[in-house]
Design a protein around this motif. Structure first.
Motif, PDB file in Angstrom:
ATOM      1  N   ARG A  48      -1.529  52.587   4.355  1.00 47.47           N
ATOM      2  CA  ARG A  48      -1.550  53.726   5.229  1.00 47.47           C
ATOM      3  C   ARG A  48      -2.629  54.805   4.659  1.00 47.47           C
ATOM      4  O   ARG A  48      -2.732  54.942   3.639  1.00 47.47           O
ATOM      5  N   SER A  49      -2.951  55.455   5.769  1.00 44.65           N
ATOM      6  CA  SER A  49      -3.856  56.947   5.563  1.00 44.65           C
ATOM      7  C   SER A  49      -2.968  57.886   5.955  1.00 44.65           C
ATOM      8  O   SER A  49      -2.703  58.065   7.145  1.00 44.65           O
ATOM      9  N   ILE A  50      -2.677  58.976   5.069  1.00 43.75           N
ATOM     10  CA  ILE A  50      -1.960  59.972   5.125  1.00 43.75           C
ATOM     11  C   ILE A  50      -3.021  61.293   5.138  1.00 43.75           C
ATOM     12  O   ILE A  50      -3.396  61.405   4.061  1.00 43.75           O
ATOM     13  N   GLU A  51      -2.719  61.945   5.997  1.00 43.86           N
ATOM     14  CA  GLU A  51      -3.550  63.051   6.202  1.00 43.86           C
ATOM     15  C   GLU A  51      -2.964  64.299   5.780  1.00 43.86           C
ATOM     16  O   GLU A  51      -1.807  64.922   6.099  1.00 43.86           O
ATOM     17  N   GLU A  52      -3.627  64.993   4.958  1.00 44.37           N
ATOM     18  CA  GLU A  52      -3.437  66.373   4.602  1.00 44.37           C
ATOM     19  C   GLU A  52      -4.483  67.657   4.739  1.00 44.37           C
ATOM     20  O   GLU A  52      -5.511  67.249   4.603  1.00 44.37           O
ATOM     21  N   ARG A  53      -3.925  68.832   5.645  1.00 43.75           N
ATOM     22  CA  ARG A  53      -4.780  69.818   5.874  1.00 43.75           C
ATOM     23  C   ARG A  53      -4.614  70.870   4.953  1.00 43.75           C
ATOM     24  O   ARG A  53      -3.321  71.446   4.953  1.00 43.75           O
ATOM     25  N   GLU A  54      -5.340  71.720   4.279  1.00 41.86           N
ATOM     26  CA  GLU A  54      -5.207  72.723   3.590  1.00 41.86           C
ATOM     27  C   GLU A  54      -6.217  73.708   3.520  1.00 41.86           C
ATOM     28  O   GLU A  54      -7.510  73.510   3.904  1.00 41.86           O
ATOM     29  N   GLU A 295       1.074  60.179   9.005  1.00 45.40           N
ATOM     30  CA  GLU A 295       0.396  58.926   8.906  1.00 45.40           C
ATOM     31  C   GLU A 295      -0.685  58.809  10.267  1.00 45.40           C
ATOM     32  O   GLU A 295      -0.473  59.348  11.425  1.00 45.40           O
ATOM     33  N   VAL A 296      -1.870  58.546   9.910  1.00 48.82           N
ATOM     34  CA  VAL A 296      -2.930  58.623  10.954  1.00 48.82           C
ATOM     35  C   VAL A 296      -3.463  57.166  11.129  1.00 48.82           C
ATOM     36  O   VAL A 296      -4.172  56.814  12.394  1.00 48.82           O
TER      37      VAL A 296
END
Length: 364
Positions: A48-54, A295-296
């Motif tokens: 999986r590709s898990i996206e995080e935005r900060e 998840e993207v």
């Protein structure tokens, strides 16, 4: 895609194995001649590709002119509306750096002047304290400094000590002339009655040059790279972290790798499961395939090998496993049955017990 062999095909393959290896001729399709259960091997792993935005305030050393790469970054106004394509391969990590529109600026460094600041080692003095005199390490400035004057320079003629001259246990007899009272053979051989000597570093000044700033009182300010300027902005980082999960599987013989596995790849949580999976397999995969937060993208690999387990009274010592091959045939492998393993363990235990008994008998 591989197809699951029929029960009759499996039993016929086991019959041939019995005849070729054990010389047992029997028809396993007859009632009570064999029991067949399917224990198909299911393997599944998911990337999986898990996206995080900060988002937050950022700063970099030096003025804008030295941070052109930051100025070349893409800008945004709404971080969570900014589109970023996830990596094509979910097992790869991806990081995207952004600058909020209109926030990139240059400011003077508040912690220094012109890229330099007071040395924190000497507090901007250019020097540090140093002992101007060093106490003699042999006599320690005590009674053993000089037996005659105790390091004062005034002889003890009217109050001379009696008996053996005092000295530290284990040290040699006094053999030096005292520099203060000039009596012979009474003073510490190291300091000759001075009980101290001038510091060789500062030569009696009581201070020495600061080694960090080399006496300049100020040092280079590393936080701004000695420029006296900082580049500041509001920035964001969008990270795609790879996460890997796999379905726990039992250990099976390595020869199963040669089998004709059913395979499927899924790239979306909305895709239907492959047709070769039965309901029991779908239940095992349900939790693993649930969509994770943020998840993207995903890549799911599903593998299934039809595997049949056959047991027969004609050969109670073995259990037979059969599975289809890529060549089109059916492979049969055998393993000791639980009944046979138990018998072997009891036999081994009996041998050990017999050996112990014989050993004890001989030792008597």
């Amino acid at each position: 895609m591989a197809t699951r062999p029929s029960d009759e095909e499996i039993l016929q393959a086991v019959e041939r194995q019995l005849a070729d290896r054990c010389g047992i001729t029997t028809r396993l399709a007859d009632p009570g001649a064999a029991s067949l259960t399917w224990e198909s091997v299911l393997e599944c792993e998911i990337h999986r590709s898990i996206e995080e935005r900060e988002e937050g305030t950022r700063k970099a050393k030096g003025p804008l002119s030295r941070n052109r790469r930051i100025a070349e970054r893409a800008t945004y106004t709404d971080l969570y509306a900014y589109p970023v394509e996830p990596p094509a391969d979910p097992s790869q990590r991806q990081v995207v750096h952004l600058v909020r529109e209109g926030t990139l600026d240059e400011v003077p460094c508040e912690d220094c002047e012109g890229g330099r600041k007071d040395c924190d080692t000497c507090a901007g003095r250019g020097r540090v304290d140093c002992p101007d005199w060093i106490v003699c390490e042999v006599c320690r400035g005590g009674p053993d400094t000089c037996w005659e004057c105790d390091g004062t320079g005034t002889p003890r003629t009217s109050r001379a000590r009696k008996g053996t001259r005092p000295r530290r246990e284990g040290t040699r007899e006094r053999a030096a002339e005292c520099k203060r009272c000039h009596a012979a053979d009474v003073a510490c051989p190291k300091c000759s009655g001075d009980w101290r000597w001038e510091c060789s570093t500062c030569h009696g000044k009581g201070y020495r040059r600061c080694e960090k700033c080399n006496g300049d009182k100020r040092v280079r300010h590393e936080a701004c790279d000695a420029t006296g300027r900082l580049t500041v902005w509001t920035g964001a980082t969008i990270t795609h972290e790879p996460h890997h999960d796999a379905l726990p599987v039992k250990r099976y013989p390595g020869r199963l790798k040669t089998g004709d596995w059913c395979r499927a790849t899924l790239t979306s949580p909305h895709e239907d499961l492959p047709d070769f999976l039965e309901d029991i397999h779908a239940k095992r995969l349900a939790l693993l395939l649930e969509t994770r937060d943020h998840e993207v993208r995903r890549h799911v690999s599903v593998r299934l090998l039809p595997l049949a387990k056959v047991e027969t009274p004609a050969d109670p010592d073995h259990v037979y496993y059969a599975f289809p091959l890529l060549s089109g045939g059916i492979e049969v492998i055998d393993r000791f049955s639980r009944q046979r393993k138990t018998a072997l363990l009891w036999a081994a235990a009996a041998v050990v017990a017999l050996a112990i008994t014989i050993t004890l008998t001989v030792l008597r």
